[in-house]
Design a protein around this motif. Sequence first.
Motif, PDB file in Angstrom:
ATOM      1  N   ALA A   1      97.096  -5.998   3.976  1.00 57.58           N
ATOM      2  CA  ALA A   1      97.974  -7.010   3.671  1.00 57.58           C
ATOM      3  C   ALA A   1      99.558  -6.427   3.017  1.00 57.58           C
ATOM      4  N   LYS A   2      99.378  -5.181   2.690  1.00 63.35           N
ATOM      5  CA  LYS A   2     100.591  -4.504   1.924  1.00 63.35           C
ATOM      6  C   LYS A   2     101.566  -4.152   3.097  1.00 63.35           C
ATOM      7  N   TYR A   3     101.103  -3.715   4.038  1.00 63.90           N
ATOM      8  CA  TYR A   3     102.072  -3.126   5.218  1.00 63.90           C
ATOM      9  C   TYR A   3     102.306  -4.309   6.496  1.00 63.90           C
ATOM     10  N   LYS A   4     103.373  -3.867   7.189  1.00 65.58           N
ATOM     11  CA  LYS A   4     103.593  -4.674   8.261  1.00 65.58           C
ATOM     12  C   LYS A   4     102.928  -4.100   9.434  1.00 65.58           C
ATOM     13  N   GLY A   5     102.800  -2.516   9.369  1.00 65.92           N
ATOM     14  CA  GLY A   5     102.339  -2.109  10.625  1.00 65.92           C
ATOM     15  C   GLY A   5     101.906  -0.444  10.132  1.00 65.92           C
ATOM     16  N   ILE A   6     101.598   0.205  11.316  1.00 60.55           N
ATOM     17  CA  ILE A   6     101.046   1.475  11.042  1.00 60.55           C
ATOM     18  C   ILE A   6     102.072   2.202  12.186  1.00 60.55           C
ATOM     19  N   GLY A   7     102.830   3.285  11.645  1.00 54.83           N
ATOM     20  CA  GLY A   7     103.619   4.079  12.425  1.00 54.83           C
ATOM     21  C   GLY A   7     103.077   5.577  12.511  1.00 54.83           C
ATOM     22  N   ILE A   8     102.778   6.093  13.570  1.00 54.17           N
ATOM     23  CA  ILE A   8     102.316   7.448  13.407  1.00 54.17           C
ATOM     24  C   ILE A   8     103.041   8.431  14.705  1.00 54.17           C
ATOM     25  N   VAL A   9     103.371   9.415  14.080  1.00 53.20           N
ATOM     26  CA  VAL A   9     104.096  10.533  15.133  1.00 53.20           C
ATOM     27  C   VAL A   9     103.081  11.390  15.362  1.00 53.20           C
ATOM     28  N   ILE A  10     102.886  11.736  16.759  1.00 52.57           N
ATOM     29  CA  ILE A  10     102.306  13.015  17.290  1.00 52.57           C
ATOM     30  C   ILE A  10     103.248  13.705  17.827  1.00 52.57           C
ATOM     31  N   ASP A  11     103.116  15.187  17.488  1.00 51.05           N
ATOM     32  CA  ASP A  11     104.229  16.089  18.117  1.00 51.05           C
ATOM     33  C   ASP A  11     103.598  16.544  19.255  1.00 51.05           C
ATOM     34  N   ILE A  12     104.081  16.403  20.581  1.00 50.96           N
ATOM     35  CA  ILE A  12     103.579  17.089  21.883  1.00 50.96           C
ATOM     36  C   ILE A  12     103.717  18.626  21.832  1.00 50.96           C
ATOM     37  N   ARG A  13     104.347  19.401  20.810  1.00 52.15           N
ATOM     38  CA  ARG A  13     104.429  20.693  20.930  1.00 52.15           C
ATOM     39  C   ARG A  13     102.896  21.297  20.386  1.00 52.15           C
ATOM     40  N   ALA A  14     102.192  20.613  19.801  1.00 54.16           N
ATOM     41  CA  ALA A  14     101.007  21.145  19.316  1.00 54.16           C
ATOM     42  C   ALA A  14      99.883  20.780  20.441  1.00 54.16           C
ATOM     43  N   GLU A  15     100.113  21.860  21.558  1.00 55.97           N
ATOM     44  CA  GLU A  15      99.033  21.751  22.774  1.00 55.97           C
ATOM     45  C   GLU A  15      97.713  21.587  22.405  1.00 55.97           C
ATOM     46  N   ALA A  16      97.345  22.619  21.399  1.00 50.56           N
ATOM     47  CA  ALA A  16      95.888  22.740  21.369  1.00 50.56           C
ATOM     48  C   ALA A  16      95.307  21.518  20.686  1.00 50.56           C
ATOM     49  N   PHE A  17      96.183  20.567  20.004  1.00 49.65           N
ATOM     50  CA  PHE A  17      95.596  19.412  19.491  1.00 49.65           C
ATOM     51  C   PHE A  17      95.941  18.198  20.414  1.00 49.65           C
ATOM     52  N   LEU A  18      96.917  18.309  21.422  1.00 53.37           N
ATOM     53  CA  LEU A  18      97.320  17.229  21.998  1.00 53.37           C
ATOM     54  C   LEU A  18      96.134  16.782  23.133  1.00 53.37           C
ATOM     55  N   SER A  19      95.318  17.569  23.499  1.00 54.60           N
ATOM     56  CA  SER A  19      94.446  17.378  24.600  1.00 54.60           C
ATOM     57  C   SER A  19      93.583  16.286  23.816  1.00 54.60           C
ATOM     58  N   GLY A  20      93.468  16.264  22.698  1.00 53.36           N
ATOM     59  CA  GLY A  20      92.473  14.879  22.203  1.00 53.36           C
ATOM     60  C   GLY A  20      93.245  13.493  22.101  1.00 53.36           C
ATOM     61  N   ILE A  21      94.415  13.571  22.426  1.00 47.24           N
ATOM     62  CA  ILE A  21      95.134  12.243  22.320  1.00 47.24           C
ATOM     63  C   ILE A  21      94.463  11.131  22.965  1.00 47.24           C
ATOM     64  N   PHE A  22      94.176  11.496  24.375  1.00 49.26           N
ATOM     65  CA  PHE A  22      93.414  10.336  25.036  1.00 49.26           C
ATOM     66  C   PHE A  22      92.337   9.748  24.480  1.00 49.26           C
ATOM     67  N   THR A  23      91.228  10.728  24.111  1.00 49.21           N
ATOM     68  CA  THR A  23      90.063  10.374  23.359  1.00 49.21           C
ATOM     69  C   THR A  23      90.298   9.673  22.208  1.00 49.21           C
ATOM     70  N   ALA A  24      91.544   9.850  21.397  1.00 47.81           N
ATOM     71  CA  ALA A  24      91.492   9.076  20.075  1.00 47.81           C
ATOM     72  C   ALA A  24      92.265   7.807  20.676  1.00 47.81           C
ATOM     73  N   LEU A  25      92.930   7.599  21.722  1.00 48.89           N
ATOM     74  CA  LEU A  25      93.558   6.437  21.963  1.00 48.89           C
ATOM     75  C   LEU A  25      92.567   5.318  22.588  1.00 48.89           C
ATOM     76  N   ASP A  26      91.615   6.189  23.283  1.00 42.04           N
ATOM     77  CA  ASP A  26      90.394   5.413  23.869  1.00 42.04           C
ATOM     78  C   ASP A  26      89.452   4.803  22.736  1.00 42.04           C
ATOM     79  N   LYS A  27      89.475   5.434  21.672  1.00 45.26           N
ATOM     80  CA  LYS A  27      88.454   5.281  20.347  1.00 45.26           C
ATOM     81  C   LYS A  27      89.194   3.973  19.863  1.00 45.26           C
ATOM     82  N   LEU A  28      90.439   3.821  19.618  1.00 51.91           N
ATOM     83  CA  LEU A  28      91.201   2.608  19.196  1.00 51.91           C
ATOM     84  C   LEU A  28      91.007   1.520  20.025  1.00 51.91           C
ATOM     85  N   ARG A  29      91.164   1.627  21.374  1.00 51.39           N
ATOM     86  CA  ARG A  29      91.147   0.829  22.317  1.00 51.39           C
ATOM     87  C   ARG A  29      89.661   0.132  22.351  1.00 51.39           C
ATOM     88  N   LEU A  30      88.671   0.857  22.280  1.00 58.92           N
ATOM     89  CA  LEU A  30      87.161   0.559  22.382  1.00 58.92           C
ATOM     90  C   LEU A  30      86.774  -0.309  20.961  1.00 58.92           C
TER      91      LEU A  30
END
Length: 98
Positions: free
Chosen positions: A50-79
């Motif tokens: 109730a306190k926040y209007k939304g959630i904003g998240i920045v993901i830095d594409i330069r962190a290639e070692a971590f970026l491979s997990g973006i699709f799994t993370a987004l799928d987890k939200l969608r599911l």
Amino acid sequence: MDILIITGMSGSGKSIALRTLEDNGWFCVDNIIPELISDIVSAVFVTRQAKYKGIGIVIDIRAEAFLSGIFTALDKLRLSGIDYKLVFIEADNASIIK
């Protein structure tokens, strides 16, 4: 609650966009690894929805070692039935240098 995931070129204005959201009542996190997205969203929904209007998240594409997990993370939200918008911010070289 809106969820906005922002990524893009270095120097294109991701952090400025995030600060603008924060100034407008959003819960914001800058430069996290994708694997933490669902945990952050869940925590905000459970404890502070109730306190926040939304959630904003920045993901830095330069962190290639971590970026491979973006699709799994987004799928987890969608599911989980959580909708989000993904925004890629870019700028031309002259604007970035300026």
